[in-house]
Design a protein around this motif. Structure first.
Motif, short mmCIF file in Angstrom:
data_model
loop_
_atom_site.label_atom_id
_atom_site.label_comp_id
_atom_site.label_asym_id
_atom_site.label_seq_id
_atom_site.Cartn_x
_atom_site.Cartn_y
_atom_site.Cartn_z
N ASP A 106 64.55 48.24 28.87
CA ASP A 106 65.44 47.86 29.96
C ASP A 106 65.52 49.04 30.93
O ASP A 106 65.99 50.13 30.55
CB ASP A 106 66.82 47.52 29.37
CG ASP A 106 67.84 47.08 30.41
OD1 ASP A 106 67.81 47.62 31.54
OD2 ASP A 106 68.69 46.23 30.09
N HIS B 103 63.69 44.31 30.82
CA HIS B 103 64.83 43.98 31.67
C HIS B 103 64.79 44.83 32.93
O HIS B 103 64.47 46.02 32.85
CB HIS B 103 66.16 44.23 30.93
CG HIS B 103 66.61 43.07 30.11
ND1 HIS B 103 67.53 43.19 29.09
CD2 HIS B 103 66.29 41.75 30.17
CE1 HIS B 103 67.74 41.99 28.56
NE2 HIS B 103 66.98 41.11 29.19
N GLU C 293 66.14 45.68 21.27
CA GLU C 293 66.42 46.31 22.57
C GLU C 293 67.16 47.63 22.41
O GLU C 293 68.27 47.66 21.88
CB GLU C 293 67.24 45.38 23.47
CG GLU C 293 67.51 46.04 24.83
CD GLU C 293 68.25 45.20 25.84
OE1 GLU C 293 68.97 44.27 25.43
OE2 GLU C 293 68.12 45.49 27.04
N GLU D 93 68.47 41.56 34.64
CA GLU D 93 69.73 41.58 33.90
C GLU D 93 70.60 42.55 34.68
O GLU D 93 70.63 43.75 34.39
CB GLU D 93 69.55 42.08 32.46
CG GLU D 93 70.88 42.05 31.70
CD GLU D 93 70.78 42.63 30.30
OE1 GLU D 93 71.19 41.98 29.34
OE2 GLU D 93 70.29 43.77 30.18
MG MG Z 1 69.12 44.72 28.67
#
Ligand code: MG
Length: 306
Positions: free
Chosen positions: A220, A246, A187, A281
């Protein structure tokens, strides 16, 4: 042999065309079709789907079965669980999922140390604790283990030494993950949290070098808003290594709670024929019982528009 810039350009174009032609004729790639972008195949006949998931902690409820029931009612389809102590929760999670339509998505971190630490003992602790989580992740059918190589302050290594250390360890971890039936999901974060991997393309480049089917990436939307020039471009650079997403707004709340637009990123996911989860998230302004279903509807509208 030294090629002129003109010759380089010519061979580059021919090489690109050959890759596209190869995609169509290579029997190993039966089942994938050319997306029109070199190196970006997508699953044939697989139309991208919006599978909204959530981290367990985001959902109100006294226990996992109660949370899963709410998620089902609100139109979610997957759950993301923290990796800390996961091995002790395997029976509980398995039995809750068996009684629900909600599927297991990814496992978020929960290991010790840092894979890119300058201290060999800390790296070892990280690898050992990741293996425990990967075993449990495989058992409950999780898509992968989300990890960050080092948060700011967790390593003294620079870009070159850091990448070397990662490439020394990731092949073994990816092999372990594959045997357990899951993936390693790298990530990227924004610069305030990690200076090392900030773009989806950075993560994809590391995984390209690892060259293992379990070496995968995620994106994300919160970090991407800070770092990326294009959400669509970022996802495309992940290609078929992109296996998790995310979801969060600019202020890291539920999508729809500020002006963050998701359509450009969703266009990229559609181009890839993305089949993975997009998971909350984030924080929440107001009552989650009201705001979460609202956010799911907002995302479905953004997906339709993309
Ligand atoms: Mg994240």
């Amino acid at each position: 042999m030294k090629l002129s810039r003109r010759e380089l350009l010519t061979t580059g174009v021919v090489g690109g065309a050959a890759i596209v032609a190869g995609l169509a004729s290579n029997p190993a790639l039966a089942g994938v079709e050319d997306t029109g972008l070199i190196g970006v195949p997508k699953a044939k006949n697989k139309k991208a789907v919006l599978n909204v998931a959530s981290q367990e902690g985001r959902i109100p409820g006294k226990d996992l079965p109660e949370k899963l029931a709410k998620m089902e009612k609100w139109g979610l389809s997957g759950i993301e669980i923290g990796g800390g102590g996961l091995e002790k929760r395997v029976p509980e999670i398995k039995s809750a999922l068996a009684n629900s339509k909600i599927k297991m998505s990814a496992i978020c971190a929960g290991f010790e140390g840092a894979l890119m630490s300058d201290d060999a003992d800390v790296r070892k602790k990280c690898v050992d604790s990741m293996k425990v989580i990967l075993e449990a992740a495989g058992e409950i059918g999780a898509s992968g283990l989300i990890y960050v190589p080092a948060f700011n302050g967790q390593t003294k290594l620079d870009h070159i030494e850091g990448r070397k250390v990662l490439l020394d360890q990731l092949p073994e971890l990816c092999e372990f993950a594959q045997k357990a039936g899951t993936l390693m999901l790298l990530e990227p974060l924004n610069r305030k949290e990690t200076w090392y991997v900030r773009l989806v393309a950075d993560a994809a480049s590391i995984c390209r070098d690892v060259n293992h089917p379990a070496a995968c990436v995620m994106g994300d939307f919160y970090h991407m808003y800070i770092e990326e020039t294009s959400d669509m471009g970022a996802f495309i650079s992940g290609g078929d290594m992109l296996r998790h997403v995310h979801l969060a707004s600019i202020k890291r709340n539920l999508p729809g709670q500020d002006e963050r637009d998701f359509t450009n990123g969703f266009k990229g996911l559609k181009m890839l024929g993305y089949q993975g989860f997009c998971s909350f998230e984030c924080g929440c302004v107001g009552d989650p019982e009201v705001e979460i279903p609202k956010s799911v509807k907002f995302l479905q509208a953004q997906w339709k528009k993309a």
